[in-house]
Design an enzyme around this catalytic site. Sequence first.
Site, short mmCIF file in Angstrom:
data_model
loop_
_atom_site.label_atom_id
_atom_site.label_comp_id
_atom_site.label_asym_id
_atom_site.label_seq_id
_atom_site.Cartn_x
_atom_site.Cartn_y
_atom_site.Cartn_z
N GLU A 49 -5.34 7.38 17.42
CA GLU A 49 -4.71 7.37 18.37
C GLU A 49 -5.49 7.68 19.69
O GLU A 49 -5.69 8.77 19.86
CB GLU A 49 -3.40 8.22 18.04
CG GLU A 49 -2.12 7.86 18.86
CD GLU A 49 -1.14 8.62 18.06
OE1 GLU A 49 -0.33 7.90 17.10
OE2 GLU A 49 -0.69 9.58 18.64
N CYS A 55 -8.17 11.42 17.69
CA CYS A 55 -7.12 11.41 18.84
C CYS A 55 -7.69 11.59 19.99
O CYS A 55 -8.35 12.77 20.16
CB CYS A 55 -5.80 12.33 18.53
SG CYS A 55 -4.49 12.13 19.51
N TYR A 75 -6.24 6.66 24.10
CA TYR A 75 -5.55 6.12 25.42
C TYR A 75 -6.58 6.65 26.46
O TYR A 75 -7.56 6.95 26.32
CB TYR A 75 -4.31 7.24 25.55
CG TYR A 75 -4.46 8.56 25.32
CD1 TYR A 75 -5.11 9.50 26.05
CD2 TYR A 75 -3.92 9.22 23.95
CE1 TYR A 75 -5.09 10.95 25.78
CE2 TYR A 75 -3.94 10.53 23.45
CZ TYR A 75 -4.87 11.33 24.61
OH TYR A 75 -4.92 12.56 24.18
N TYR A 98 4.22 11.14 24.53
CA TYR A 98 3.76 12.45 24.35
C TYR A 98 3.66 12.97 22.81
O TYR A 98 4.64 13.03 22.04
CB TYR A 98 4.16 13.59 25.15
CG TYR A 98 3.95 13.43 26.59
CD1 TYR A 98 2.92 13.61 27.24
CD2 TYR A 98 4.87 13.08 27.34
CE1 TYR A 98 2.67 13.47 28.70
CE2 TYR A 98 5.04 12.70 28.68
CZ TYR A 98 3.68 12.85 29.27
OH TYR A 98 3.63 12.72 30.62
N SER A 99 2.42 13.34 22.21
CA SER A 99 2.34 13.64 21.07
C SER A 99 3.01 15.18 20.69
O SER A 99 2.79 15.81 21.60
CB SER A 99 0.85 13.90 20.30
OG SER A 99 0.33 12.46 20.07
#
Length: 406
Positions: A404, A364, A406, A205-206
């Site tokens: 970044e 992101c 996902y 987790y960021s």
Amino acid sequence: MSASPNPQAGSQPLKQHLIDPEICIRCGTCEETCPIDAITHNDDNYVVDAEICNYCMDCIGPCPTGSIDNWRLVMTAYSLEEQFEWEELPEQEELESGEQGSVSLEALEDEIDALLAKAHEGTGGKAVVPASASKPSVNLFRRDHPAVATVQGNFRLTKDNVENDVRHIILDFGDTVFPVLEGQSIAITPPGSDKDGKPHESRLYSIASPRDGERPNTNNVALTVKREPEGLCSNYICDLKKGDQVQVTGPFGATFLMPGDPLANIIMICTGTGSAPFRAFTERRRRAMPDAPGKMLLFFGARQPDELPYFGPLMKVPEDLLAKHLVYSRLPDQPKEYVQDRMRDCAGEFSELLKDERTHIYICGLKGMETGVDEALADICRSENLDWASLKPTLRTTGRYHVETY
Ligand code: A2P
């Protein structure tokens, strides 16, 4: 990069590509990314097959922890079976310098370094840290000795009518020193074990808070977590209560970091929980250099305002600190708008910033956004007589383009 023959095939010694089992969080990104199926895993480890790996470096950039970027010079490659058993990487063996058969060790080092450098220009390869970023600490706490954090708060960020809630979790490290920088991540390991009795995998987790904590001089971090249907770790985290204890590894990430230069312009493009690092960036600027001349721009996509994490607090951030473009894809009676659409609408301002050598771009969130944003940047450049095909590699190699997803 496209696959090409293994440059070291048939030669001895070999520079073997290995994954550090102590740092790897077993997310599987490397195996998914590898174009020639050189990466595989068993119940314990992700490993690289030396007979298949062709040093294309496509796996290096996407790895969230950096565990993928490990190399050993060996006379005989470590087998998959050996790597599956490892709990830590072996030390570099003592090899004699100079010619070994027809290959020198120095030449091998140079060859891999050149391949890594070349990979910087493509989509894979090692990302480059912004020149003015602070130096990060990484991998201080690993799976065999995690930090234990205490839950200080757990707040719902999205309205009650939204199906999959997004939550703001604050984890306090007490007396444990856990230094973080904006843009870094931590991993959380849910308690218990899977059906085979193995500990559950960690999830990354960021961090959504700046380096000095959720409030200045606090030893805590905030996370932005979306409850995923059937998601083991997200449900565990979203259900945490104040006072619960959590196992944390990390910190991770040495390149998706904020430039410390107050003159740096920071363009942040995100969807959903991808906003976490940008909350950290914004708070850092506000606290450390509120009068910084560099601009901060946020392009933030969500389905509708009720589903946009931090909608209320964001509205209070002054426009001169952060120029906000909040775009919505599912507003009733409105056409769908994505971040890349709004970027195109701002082509003039965007292209001025792209011409400035102090501009950094961060992306992101959803993987699908990556291509759309890339195409928007190409269109913006085309309309303003800039060449995105040459600008993008320049941004990447100077540590000014970071993705970044996902
Ligand atoms: P959509 O309405 O098409 O799902 P989510 O709520 O699933 O986390 O997504 C956040 C936002 O990102 C939503 O508005 C979603 O729109 C949007 N989105 C989905 N795919 C893309 C894409 N390829 N590029 C940009 N935004 C996207």
